[in-house]
Design a protein around this motif. Structure first.
Motif, mmCIF file in Angstrom:
data_model
loop_
_atom_site.group_PDB
_atom_site.id
_atom_site.type_symbol
_atom_site.label_atom_id
_atom_site.label_comp_id
_atom_site.label_asym_id
_atom_site.label_seq_id
_atom_site.Cartn_x
_atom_site.Cartn_y
_atom_site.Cartn_z
ATOM 1 N N GLU A 26 36.190 25.970 43.495
ATOM 2 C CA GLU A 26 35.123 26.281 44.888
ATOM 3 C C GLU A 26 34.371 24.958 44.835
ATOM 4 O O GLU A 26 34.267 24.558 46.102
ATOM 5 C CB GLU A 26 34.415 27.443 44.635
ATOM 6 N N GLU A 27 33.799 24.539 44.050
ATOM 7 C CA GLU A 27 32.792 23.327 44.120
ATOM 8 C C GLU A 27 33.362 21.950 44.671
ATOM 9 O O GLU A 27 33.337 21.386 45.459
ATOM 10 C CB GLU A 27 32.308 22.875 42.843
ATOM 11 N N LEU A 28 34.963 21.612 44.085
ATOM 12 C CA LEU A 28 35.843 20.706 44.677
ATOM 13 C C LEU A 28 36.260 20.947 45.940
ATOM 14 O O LEU A 28 35.987 19.916 46.708
ATOM 15 C CB LEU A 28 37.076 20.680 43.741
ATOM 16 N N PHE A 29 36.647 22.084 46.498
ATOM 17 C CA PHE A 29 37.167 22.357 47.768
ATOM 18 C C PHE A 29 35.761 22.144 48.749
ATOM 19 O O PHE A 29 35.795 21.504 49.835
ATOM 20 C CB PHE A 29 37.502 23.714 48.050
ATOM 21 N N GLU A 30 34.701 22.566 48.374
ATOM 22 C CA GLU A 30 33.424 22.704 49.136
ATOM 23 C C GLU A 30 32.979 21.002 49.313
ATOM 24 O O GLU A 30 32.506 20.620 50.434
ATOM 25 C CB GLU A 30 32.234 23.138 48.475
ATOM 26 N N SER A 31 33.195 20.349 48.400
ATOM 27 C CA SER A 31 33.008 18.805 48.430
ATOM 28 C C SER A 31 33.982 17.849 48.966
ATOM 29 O O SER A 31 33.780 16.555 49.347
ATOM 30 C CB SER A 31 32.750 18.293 47.073
ATOM 31 N N GLY A 32 35.138 18.620 49.476
ATOM 32 C CA GLY A 32 36.029 17.719 50.413
ATOM 33 C C GLY A 32 37.273 17.553 49.411
ATOM 34 O O GLY A 32 38.019 16.897 50.218
ATOM 35 N N ALA A 33 37.733 18.272 48.870
ATOM 36 C CA ALA A 33 39.102 18.069 47.962
ATOM 37 C C ALA A 33 40.026 18.445 48.962
ATOM 38 O O ALA A 33 40.131 19.388 49.637
ATOM 39 C CB ALA A 33 39.019 18.674 46.587
ATOM 40 N N LEU A 34 41.099 17.644 48.960
ATOM 41 C CA LEU A 34 42.315 17.849 49.904
ATOM 42 C C LEU A 34 42.991 19.059 49.270
ATOM 43 O O LEU A 34 43.984 19.848 49.986
ATOM 44 C CB LEU A 34 43.282 16.571 49.907
ATOM 45 N N ASP A 35 43.244 19.187 47.785
ATOM 46 C CA ASP A 35 44.133 20.186 47.422
ATOM 47 C C ASP A 35 43.410 20.336 45.810
ATOM 48 O O ASP A 35 43.183 19.232 45.093
ATOM 49 C CB ASP A 35 45.366 20.150 47.163
ATOM 50 N N VAL A 36 43.338 21.553 45.158
ATOM 51 C CA VAL A 36 43.287 21.656 43.831
ATOM 52 C C VAL A 36 44.170 22.616 43.210
ATOM 53 O O VAL A 36 44.332 23.915 43.681
ATOM 54 C CB VAL A 36 41.676 22.251 43.592
ATOM 55 N N GLN A 37 44.580 22.424 42.027
ATOM 56 C CA GLN A 37 45.648 23.270 41.382
ATOM 57 C C GLN A 37 45.162 23.463 40.038
ATOM 58 O O GLN A 37 44.833 22.642 39.292
ATOM 59 C CB GLN A 37 47.114 22.631 41.585
ATOM 60 N N TYR A 38 45.763 24.830 39.438
ATOM 61 C CA TYR A 38 45.560 24.973 38.250
ATOM 62 C C TYR A 38 47.156 25.437 37.537
ATOM 63 O O TYR A 38 47.756 26.152 37.954
ATOM 64 C CB TYR A 38 44.846 26.072 37.461
ATOM 65 N N LEU A 77 44.479 20.782 35.308
ATOM 66 C CA LEU A 77 43.689 20.949 36.625
ATOM 67 C C LEU A 77 44.134 19.588 37.292
ATOM 68 O O LEU A 77 43.973 18.592 36.790
ATOM 69 C CB LEU A 77 42.257 20.702 36.034
ATOM 70 N N VAL A 78 44.692 19.853 38.416
ATOM 71 C CA VAL A 78 45.023 18.669 39.600
ATOM 72 C C VAL A 78 44.234 18.446 40.770
ATOM 73 O O VAL A 78 44.357 19.656 41.411
ATOM 74 C CB VAL A 78 46.637 18.716 39.864
ATOM 75 N N VAL A 79 43.764 17.488 41.043
ATOM 76 C CA VAL A 79 43.004 17.360 42.266
ATOM 77 C C VAL A 79 43.460 16.423 43.058
ATOM 78 O O VAL A 79 43.501 15.107 42.700
ATOM 79 C CB VAL A 79 41.393 17.152 41.783
ATOM 80 N N LEU A 80 43.781 16.612 44.287
ATOM 81 C CA LEU A 80 43.993 15.481 45.210
ATOM 82 C C LEU A 80 42.715 15.333 46.163
ATOM 83 O O LEU A 80 42.118 16.218 46.776
ATOM 84 C CB LEU A 80 45.159 15.926 46.303
ATOM 85 N N CYS A 81 42.542 14.085 46.446
ATOM 86 C CA CYS A 81 41.063 13.731 47.272
ATOM 87 C C CYS A 81 41.276 12.186 47.922
ATOM 88 O O CYS A 81 42.203 11.627 47.705
ATOM 89 C CB CYS A 81 39.911 13.703 46.398
#
Length: 457
Positions: free
Chosen positions: A336-348, A362-366
């Motif tokens: 939730e925090e990652l998306f709220e801060s502008g992450a393009l995609d978040v995966q587990y 944990l994979v984060v695209l930004c």
């Protein structure tokens, strides 16, 4: 999708921008539908063409009944500062409903008027008082898109914080009077619906122009810019110019709208004007009380569209880390925090680590500029002690957003251009809301929205 250039050479207020956006092509039907659904009484609206200094403009007017009327457009009252004789209660004759536009009031406090007399403002008027929760509740019960609702929330939250700072009160203790009055609520709802319907990508506001002198308001005589406006332009670093005219040209609602939507405070070097909207103010100054809303396209964007390609290319950052000792609740919070801060995609993704320990990848695209912010969130809220990072190139199809009506309800749709072929992807929130409301299957509603989009092309 165009950009928006707001020219505020002679100030800005909520009703002025509503009129300018309507004149520039905002969806009037969506506006009227939203206005009709506002769960409040004491007002009606009027939209008409007027002349300001010989220039044809659109005017958006919120007309209050006698119980809710104020002196917002009474120039002698606002800026004349003449005081009548005191009546037997020690109040000024004719002052019972006069306050500066959209300024807040704290009940049960005493303030001093221009000549030092003490006035208990709880007795001076009979208008409704609303706190931020009350105002947001009205917005939540009004029919509009979720994007418009979020925008309306944000505008009022910015004003509440500015008033809180001005009066050294916690936000939850600020009780709105002028800002909480129904005309200001209608202005903000109308602003949000109109802006959302234009689907602009960037908003350019080079500066705001403000007057000088003082203005009469709920708390007595205040300097211009009033404290709430001064706090907003300070907090959001909005460029401000003081012009050689006496009067309040920038209202808290106007400043908060700019703080919410502005993406750039300098104009692009080259651009083409696609449409111009002229919004009239209500007050009469020596200069045109007008806001211009101009839909523009930059030379760079036009050249890109002329290349006949449906793909955009940019760079992103991929962050990843293995986690085997964080709880599911913590990992959900991190997403939730990652998306709220502008992450393009978040995966587990499930994986196995050393000693056959079940774990999560944990994979984060930004965006490149957001990578450090994402790393801080991951390190702060998970147990990981290392993050892998790689910069990648990305190709994206051009997309836009439209709104269509099905089953008597408005639905938001993402439109994707696949090398000249348009594909329609209804937003989940719209489909689920309509399906629940009309008691029809999700798939039937989804297909109906797609079919409606195809028919309108």
């Amino acid at each position: 999708m165009s950009d928006l250039y707001l020219e505020c050479n002679y100030g800005i207020s909520g009703d002025m921008v509503v009129a300018a956006l309507l004149d520039a092509g905002a969806d009037r039907a969506a506006l009227e539908k939203a206005l009709a659904s506002i769960p409040a009484k004491g007002f009606k609206t009027e939209i008409k063409r007027v002349e300001k200094n010989g220039v044809s403009c659109l005017d958006f007017n919120v007309i209050l009944d006698s119980e809710h009327e104020n002196h917002d457009h009474d120039m002698n009252y606002l800026f004349g500062h003449e005081h009548a004789e005191h009546n037997h209660d020690g109040f000024h004759n004719g002052e019972n409903h006069g306050y500066c536009h959209e300024h807040c009031e704290h009940s049960h406090e005493h303030h001093h008027g221009e000549h030092g007399e003490q006035v208990h403002y709880e007795q001076v008027h009979h208008h409704e008082h609303r706190n931020l929760h009350d105002v947001l509740e009205i917005i939540d019960k009004t029919e509009m898109t979720e994007n418009a609702r979020k925008l309306a929330h944000k505008i009022f939250e910015i004003i509440a914080k500015a008033e809180s700072k001005a009066h050294s009160k916690p936000v939850e203790e600020v009780h709105f009077h002028e800002v909480g009055a129904i005309d200001s609520i209608v202005d903000v709802i109308a602003l949000s619906v109109c802006f959302d319907s234009l689907y602009v990508e960037k908003v350019f506001v080079p500066f705001l122009c403000e007057g000088s002198g003082t203005v009469r308001c709920q708390h007595g005589i205040l300097p211009v810019p009033v404290p709430a406006v001064a706090n907003i332009v300070q907090d959001f670093s909005i460029p401000l110019k003081i012009i050689g005219e006496c009067g309040e040209f920038v209202t808290p609602t106007g400043a908060a709208f700019v703080a919410t939507v502005a993406t750039d405070f300098s104009l692009p070097k080259d651009f083409v004007l696609k449409k111009i909207g002229m919004g009239a103010g209500k007050r009469d100054y020596g200069v045109p009380n007008i806001v211009r809303a101009m839909l523009i396209e930059t030379a760079e964007k036009i050249n890109s569209e002329n290349q006949l390609t449906s793909a955009l290319h940019d760079k992103i950052v991929k962050l990843e880390t293995n986690i085997d000792d964080s709880t599911g609740e913590a990992l959900g919070f991190v997403m939730e925090e990652l998306f709220e801060s502008g992450a393009l995609d978040v995966q587990y993704l499930p994986c196995f680590m050393k000693k056959n320990r079940p774990a999560w990848l944990l994979v984060v695209l930004c965006k490149v500029e957001d990578a450090a912010k994402m790393e801080k969130i991951i390190f702060t809220h998970t147990t990981t002690i290392g993050i892998r990072k790689a910069q990648m190139e990305r190709t994206c199809l051009v997309r836009s957003a439209v709104s269509v009506e099905v089953f008597g309800e408005s639905a938001d749709v993402k439109v994707v251009d696949v090398y000249g072929e348009k594909r329609f992807y209804p937003e989940y929130e719209s489909v689920s809301r309509i399906a629940r409301k009309i008691k029809k299957p999700f798939g039937e509603v989804y297909n109906k929205i797609v079919s409606e989009c195809a028919c309108t092309e």
